[in-house]
Design a protein around this motif. Structure first.
Motif, PDB file in Angstrom:
ATOM      1  N   ALA A 152       0.832  -1.212   0.000  1.00 59.09           N
ATOM      2  CA  ALA A 152       0.000   0.000   0.000  1.00 59.09           C
ATOM      3  C   ALA A 152       0.861   1.254   0.000  1.00 59.09           C
ATOM      4  CB  ALA A 152      -0.932  -0.002   1.206  1.00 59.09           C
ATOM      5  N   ALA A 153       1.924   1.246   0.824  1.00 59.12           N
ATOM      6  CA  ALA A 153       2.803   2.417   0.903  1.00 59.12           C
ATOM      7  C   ALA A 153       3.540   2.634  -0.409  1.00 59.12           C
ATOM      8  CB  ALA A 153       3.804   2.238   2.049  1.00 59.12           C
ATOM      9  N   LEU A 154       4.007   1.557  -1.029  1.00 56.03           N
ATOM     10  CA  LEU A 154       4.770   1.674  -2.269  1.00 56.03           C
ATOM     11  C   LEU A 154       3.907   2.216  -3.402  1.00 56.03           C
ATOM     12  CD1 LEU A 154       7.586   1.159  -3.376  1.00 56.03           C
ATOM     13  CD2 LEU A 154       6.863  -1.168  -3.980  1.00 56.03           C
ATOM     14  N   ILE A 155       2.680   1.698  -3.525  1.00 57.84           N
ATOM     15  CA  ILE A 155       1.795   2.151  -4.596  1.00 57.84           C
ATOM     16  C   ILE A 155       1.317   3.582  -4.336  1.00 57.84           C
ATOM     17  CG2 ILE A 155      -0.445   1.756  -5.708  1.00 57.84           C
ATOM     18  CD1 ILE A 155       0.007  -1.240  -5.191  1.00 57.84           C
ATOM     19  N   ALA A 156       0.985   3.882  -3.080  1.00 61.42           N
ATOM     20  CA  ALA A 156       0.453   5.215  -2.759  1.00 61.42           C
ATOM     21  C   ALA A 156       1.502   6.307  -2.923  1.00 61.42           C
ATOM     22  CB  ALA A 156      -0.102   5.230  -1.335  1.00 61.42           C
ATOM     23  N   THR A 157       2.763   6.003  -2.561  1.00 59.27           N
ATOM     24  CA  THR A 157       3.812   7.022  -2.621  1.00 59.27           C
ATOM     25  C   THR A 157       4.650   6.953  -3.884  1.00 59.27           C
ATOM     26  OG1 THR A 157       5.442   5.616  -1.497  1.00 59.27           O
ATOM     27  CG2 THR A 157       3.986   6.953  -0.105  1.00 59.27           C
ATOM     28  N   GLN A 158       4.492   5.850  -4.652  1.00 55.52           N
ATOM     29  CA  GLN A 158       5.333   5.611  -5.833  1.00 55.52           C
ATOM     30  C   GLN A 158       6.822   5.627  -5.466  1.00 55.52           C
ATOM     31  OE1 GLN A 158       4.237   4.933  -9.345  1.00 55.52           O
ATOM     32  NE2 GLN A 158       2.679   4.263  -7.868  1.00 55.52           N
ATOM     33  N   GLY A 159       7.118   5.191  -4.253  1.00 53.75           N
ATOM     34  CA  GLY A 159       8.502   5.112  -3.811  1.00 53.75           C
ATOM     35  C   GLY A 159       9.106   6.426  -3.379  1.00 53.75           C
ATOM     36  N   ASP A 160       8.333   7.508  -3.425  1.00 47.82           N
ATOM     37  CA  ASP A 160       8.823   8.827  -3.028  1.00 47.82           C
ATOM     38  C   ASP A 160       8.221   9.186  -1.677  1.00 47.82           C
ATOM     39  OD1 ASP A 160       9.696  11.398  -2.742  1.00 47.82           O
ATOM     40  OD2 ASP A 160       8.487  12.237  -4.382  1.00 47.82           O
ATOM     41  N   TRP A 161       8.980   8.981  -0.602  1.00 49.70           N
ATOM     42  CA  TRP A 161       8.452   9.228   0.730  1.00 49.70           C
ATOM     43  C   TRP A 161       8.280  10.714   1.016  1.00 49.70           C
ATOM     44  CZ3 TRP A 161       6.291   5.446   3.321  1.00 49.70           C
ATOM     45  CH2 TRP A 161       6.645   4.141   2.993  1.00 49.70           C
ATOM     46  N   GLY A 162       8.779  11.545   0.113  1.00 53.55           N
ATOM     47  CA  GLY A 162       8.604  12.979   0.277  1.00 53.55           C
ATOM     48  C   GLY A 162       7.168  13.428   0.087  1.00 53.55           C
ATOM     49  N   VAL A 163       6.329  12.563  -0.512  1.00 52.69           N
ATOM     50  CA  VAL A 163       4.932  12.950  -0.719  1.00 52.69           C
ATOM     51  C   VAL A 163       4.120  12.822   0.566  1.00 52.69           C
ATOM     52  CG1 VAL A 163       5.044  12.185  -3.119  1.00 52.69           C
ATOM     53  CG2 VAL A 163       4.101  10.636  -1.393  1.00 52.69           C
ATOM     54  N   ILE A 164       4.661  12.134   1.565  1.00 49.90           N
ATOM     55  CA  ILE A 164       3.938  11.968   2.826  1.00 49.90           C
ATOM     56  C   ILE A 164       3.859  13.308   3.545  1.00 49.90           C
ATOM     57  CG2 ILE A 164       3.929  10.870   5.084  1.00 49.90           C
ATOM     58  CD1 ILE A 164       3.198   8.976   2.878  1.00 49.90           C
ATOM     59  N   VAL A 165       2.634  13.768   3.728  1.00 46.71           N
ATOM     60  CA  VAL A 165       2.376  15.015   4.448  1.00 46.71           C
ATOM     61  C   VAL A 165       1.582  14.659   5.694  1.00 46.71           C
ATOM     62  CG1 VAL A 165       1.276  17.274   4.361  1.00 46.71           C
ATOM     63  CG2 VAL A 165       2.353  16.328   2.310  1.00 46.71           C
ATOM     64  N   LEU A 166       2.138  14.948   6.871  1.00 50.41           N
ATOM     65  CA  LEU A 166       1.515  14.428   8.077  1.00 50.41           C
ATOM     66  C   LEU A 166       1.422  15.470   9.185  1.00 50.41           C
ATOM     67  CD1 LEU A 166       0.319  11.676   8.578  1.00 50.41           C
ATOM     68  CD2 LEU A 166       2.406  10.993   9.728  1.00 50.41           C
ATOM     69  N   PRO A 167       0.571  16.492   9.012  1.00 55.45           N
ATOM     70  CA  PRO A 167       0.306  17.409  10.121  1.00 55.45           C
ATOM     71  C   PRO A 167      -0.485  16.670  11.210  1.00 55.45           C
ATOM     72  CG  PRO A 167      -1.197  17.839   8.309  1.00 55.45           C
ATOM     73  CD  PRO A 167      -0.209  16.830   7.808  1.00 55.45           C
ATOM     74  N   ALA A 168      -0.519  17.232  12.379  1.00 57.81           N
ATOM     75  CA  ALA A 168      -1.187  16.563  13.503  1.00 57.81           C
ATOM     76  C   ALA A 168      -2.654  16.262  13.188  1.00 57.81           C
ATOM     77  CB  ALA A 168      -1.077  17.432  14.754  1.00 57.81           C
ATOM     78  N   ALA A 169      -3.351  17.232  12.580  1.00 65.91           N
ATOM     79  CA  ALA A 169      -4.766  17.021  12.251  1.00 65.91           C
ATOM     80  C   ALA A 169      -4.927  15.916  11.218  1.00 65.91           C
ATOM     81  CB  ALA A 169      -5.383  18.320  11.739  1.00 65.91           C
ATOM     82  N   GLY A 170      -4.028  15.878  10.235  1.00 69.07           N
ATOM     83  CA  GLY A 170      -4.093  14.838   9.217  1.00 69.07           C
ATOM     84  C   GLY A 170      -3.855  13.457   9.808  1.00 69.07           C
ATOM     85  N   LEU A 171      -2.888  13.355  10.721  1.00 67.74           N
ATOM     86  CA  LEU A 171      -2.627  12.086  11.397  1.00 67.74           C
ATOM     87  C   LEU A 171      -3.843  11.641  12.197  1.00 67.74           C
ATOM     88  CD1 LEU A 171      -0.736   9.809  12.313  1.00 67.74           C
ATOM     89  CD2 LEU A 171       0.088  11.337  14.124  1.00 67.74           C
ATOM     90  N   ALA A 172      -4.470  12.591  12.908  1.00 70.02           N
ATOM     91  CA  ALA A 172      -5.641  12.255  13.729  1.00 70.02           C
ATOM     92  C   ALA A 172      -6.786  11.731  12.862  1.00 70.02           C
ATOM     93  CB  ALA A 172      -6.088  13.481  14.521  1.00 70.02           C
ATOM     94  N   TRP A 173      -7.057  12.403  11.738  1.00 67.28           N
ATOM     95  CA  TRP A 173      -8.143  11.956  10.865  1.00 67.28           C
ATOM     96  C   TRP A 173      -7.795  10.635  10.179  1.00 67.28           C
ATOM     97  CZ3 TRP A 173     -12.938  13.321  11.126  1.00 67.28           C
ATOM     98  CH2 TRP A 173     -13.276  14.583  11.609  1.00 67.28           C
ATOM     99  N   GLY A 174      -6.530  10.434   9.848  1.00 70.36           N
ATOM    100  CA  GLY A 174      -6.122   9.168   9.242  1.00 70.36           C
ATOM    101  C   GLY A 174      -6.294   8.004  10.203  1.00 70.36           C
ATOM    102  N   ILE A 175      -5.914   8.209  11.457  1.00 71.65           N
ATOM    103  CA  ILE A 175      -6.100   7.155  12.460  1.00 71.65           C
ATOM    104  C   ILE A 175      -7.588   6.927  12.716  1.00 71.65           C
ATOM    105  CG2 ILE A 175      -5.692   6.507  14.863  1.00 71.65           C
ATOM    106  CD1 ILE A 175      -3.251   6.295  13.021  1.00 71.65           C
ATOM    107  N   ALA A 176      -8.380   8.021  12.727  1.00 69.24           N
ATOM    108  CA  ALA A 176      -9.828   7.878  12.895  1.00 69.24           C
ATOM    109  C   ALA A 176     -10.413   7.040  11.753  1.00 69.24           C
ATOM    110  CB  ALA A 176     -10.489   9.253  12.938  1.00 69.24           C
ATOM    111  N   ASN A 177      -9.911   7.247  10.548  1.00 64.64           N
ATOM    112  CA  ASN A 177     -10.362   6.454   9.409  1.00 64.64           C
ATOM    113  C   ASN A 177     -10.018   4.981   9.586  1.00 64.64           C
ATOM    114  OD1 ASN A 177      -9.191   5.721   6.191  1.00 64.64           O
ATOM    115  ND2 ASN A 177     -11.352   5.980   6.653  1.00 64.64           N
ATOM    116  N   ALA A 178      -8.790   4.706  10.026  1.00 72.29           N
ATOM    117  CA  ALA A 178      -8.380   3.316  10.238  1.00 72.29           C
ATOM    118  C   ALA A 178      -9.206   2.652  11.338  1.00 72.29           C
ATOM    119  CB  ALA A 178      -6.894   3.265  10.595  1.00 72.29           C
ATOM    120  N   LEU A 179      -9.494   3.395  12.414  1.00 72.76           N
ATOM    121  CA  LEU A 179     -10.281   2.836  13.515  1.00 72.76           C
ATOM    122  C   LEU A 179     -11.736   2.600  13.098  1.00 72.76           C
ATOM    123  CD1 LEU A 179      -8.880   4.897  16.525  1.00 72.76           C
ATOM    124  CD2 LEU A 179      -8.604   2.430  16.116  1.00 72.76           C
TER     125      LEU A 179
END
Length: 323
Positions: A152-179
């Motif tokens: 999932a990480a490889l396809i989503a980022t295309q191998g470029d980890w620089g595309v990961i943007v993770l502000p605190a609010a984004g992390l919170a909503w992402g974890i809420a989505n997973a839960l």
């Protein structure tokens, strides 16, 4: 129909592969719905609240018609249980929250980051299952988890980890989505052995549709102001837009996708089902290649190999015992 449906009872091996195929097919259709949603947002500026409402309402109406036509007695039996009603409420709310929190997660971060965070659902499912059963995960399941997350990480980022943007609010909503995904995968598990699977999924979809309608109407009411006047509740769509929304997102991407995926999970178990659900990025990738002519990148091929390894590991982890 009593509590048990008249569903056929294939062998344990057959049950596993039927469940695996259904879960993978559902995940692939999610990928198709993602392409349709992108088309609607970019081409028609349709809001995430309206898309969530339209997809949930379409699926709810289709499931309601199916259950009333073929499983009315099973429906009455299911709704007659107070404990089942509480579980169905959690199930339906989880279904809706998984959709709206994913959309918000994308807005707070980006599609690649949101997809990676969404895939952590498999970690939560495995963790809660281990706590409930008081045992460690099977080695093949754990290896499958690592392969699924890497794919999932490889396809989503295309191998470029620089595309990961993770502000605190984004992390919170992402974890809420997973839960929320963890909630709708695990909540109905104890019901599947007592009542008809299609009826359980159908009622959950109806609850999800009701929740989506409430949020959509509340959002529309909040957007009204004396200066702007009454904003249109329904966006202006042409025939192609409605086909993408109702046919692509509602019927195929929600009714068929969730129906197939959740039926598959009911057969293979929550851990294996959550792992197979991570195939959604692969489905989106294949659909983009076939429909839009997007070429496969090296990262796509790597993710495809890892996903194939995950499926093989899940199949080896024991098709005779549900998690």
């Amino acid at each position: 129909m009593g509590r048990r449906s008249s569903e056929s009872a294939p062998s344990a091996h057959g049950r596993f592969w039927l469940g695996a195929v259904c879960a993978l097919a559902g995940a692939t259709l999610w990928g198709f719905s993602g392409a349709c949603i992108q088309f609607l947002v970019e081409g028609y500026a349709v809001s995430s609240a309206f898309i969530s409402f339209a997809r949930a309402a379409t699926a709810a109406l289709l499931f309601l018609a199916l259950v009333l036509a073929t499983r009315r007695e099973a429906l009455l039996s299911l709704l007659g249980s107070r404990a089942a009603r509480r579980t169905l409420l959690l199930f339906g709310v989880g279904l809706y929250l998984s959709q709206i929190t994913y959309a918000i997660s994308i807005e707070m971060t980006n599609a690649g980051t949101a997809t990676v965070l969404q895939a952590t659902c498999t970690v939560f499912v495995m963790l809660f299952t281990c706590l409930r059963t008081r045992r460690l995960p099977r080695a093949a399941d754990f290896a499958g988890l690592v392969a699924a997350l890497a794919a999932a990480a490889l396809i989503a980022t295309q191998g470029d980890w620089g595309v990961i943007v993770l502000p605190a609010a984004g992390l919170a909503w992402g974890i809420a989505n997973a839960l929320s995904e963890t909630l709708y995968i695990m909540a109905p598990q104890r019901l599947y052995g007592r009542w008809d699977r299609v009826t359980i999924i159908g009622v959950g979809m109806v609850v999800s549709g009701a929740a989506a309608a409430i949020v959509w109407l509340a959002t529309a009411a909040a957007s009204l102001s004396p200066a702007s006047g009454a904003a249109p509740l329904v966006p202006a769509l042409d025939a192609v837009g409605w086909l993408a929304l109702i046919g692509g997102v509602g019927m195929l991407g929600t009714f068929a996708a969730f129906g197939l995926f959740l039926y598959g999970v009911s057969l293979v178990g929550s851990v294996k089902g959550s792992l197979l659900g991570v195939a959604e990025p692969v489905g989106a990738m294949v659909i983009a290649a076939v429909w839009l002519g997007t070429p496969f990148s090296a990262a796509d091929w790597g993710g495809l190999v890892l996903m194939a390894a995950m499926i093989a590991l899940v199949s080896l982890s024991g098709s005779r015992e549900k998690q």
